[in-house]
Design a protein around this motif. Structure first.
Motif, PDB file in Angstrom:
ATOM      1  N   UNK A  22       0.824  -1.021   0.130  1.00 33.49           N
ATOM      2  CA  UNK A  22      -0.032  -0.056  -0.004  1.00 33.49           C
ATOM      3  C   UNK A  22       0.856   1.251   0.168  1.00 33.49           C
ATOM      4  N   UNK A  23       0.630   2.340  -0.716  1.00 35.44           N
ATOM      5  CA  UNK A  23       1.088   3.726  -0.452  1.00 35.44           C
ATOM      6  C   UNK A  23       1.336   4.015   0.869  1.00 35.44           C
ATOM      7  N   UNK A  24       2.376   4.526   1.044  1.00 33.37           N
ATOM      8  CA  UNK A  24       2.927   5.264   2.455  1.00 33.37           C
ATOM      9  C   UNK A  24       2.010   6.470   2.679  1.00 33.37           C
TER      10      UNK A  24
END
Length: 79
Positions: A5-7
């Motif tokens: 997942x994107x940070x």
């Protein structure tokens, strides 16, 4: 390949946009109608009241920093 997942960056919020410059409104002296002078008008363009069609002055006169520009038939209204 990983399904990461994107940070999310919670410590540094996104930069806020600079506020738009406040529009200067003018009030026609002959009839009292409110108007705004477009910044895209040429300096020598004649500004007329949309209500009574009175000639209020040239666009360059409305852009001056003076409290009451010379030769303008309108009052500045700050909002």
């Amino acid at each position: 390949m990983s399904d990461r997942r994107p940070v999310l960056h919670l410590k540094t919020p996104p930069r806020a946009r600079a506020p738009a410059p406040s529009a200067v409104k003018w009030k026609c002296k002959p009839c009292g109608e409110l108007l705004e002078v477009s910044s895209t008008l040429a300096d020598e363009a004649v500004v007329r009241c949309p209500s009574c069609n009175a000639r209020l002055g040239r666009a360059a006169q409305f852009r001056s920093e003076a409290a009451q520009p010379q030769g303008v038939r309108a009052r500045r209204i700050q909002k």
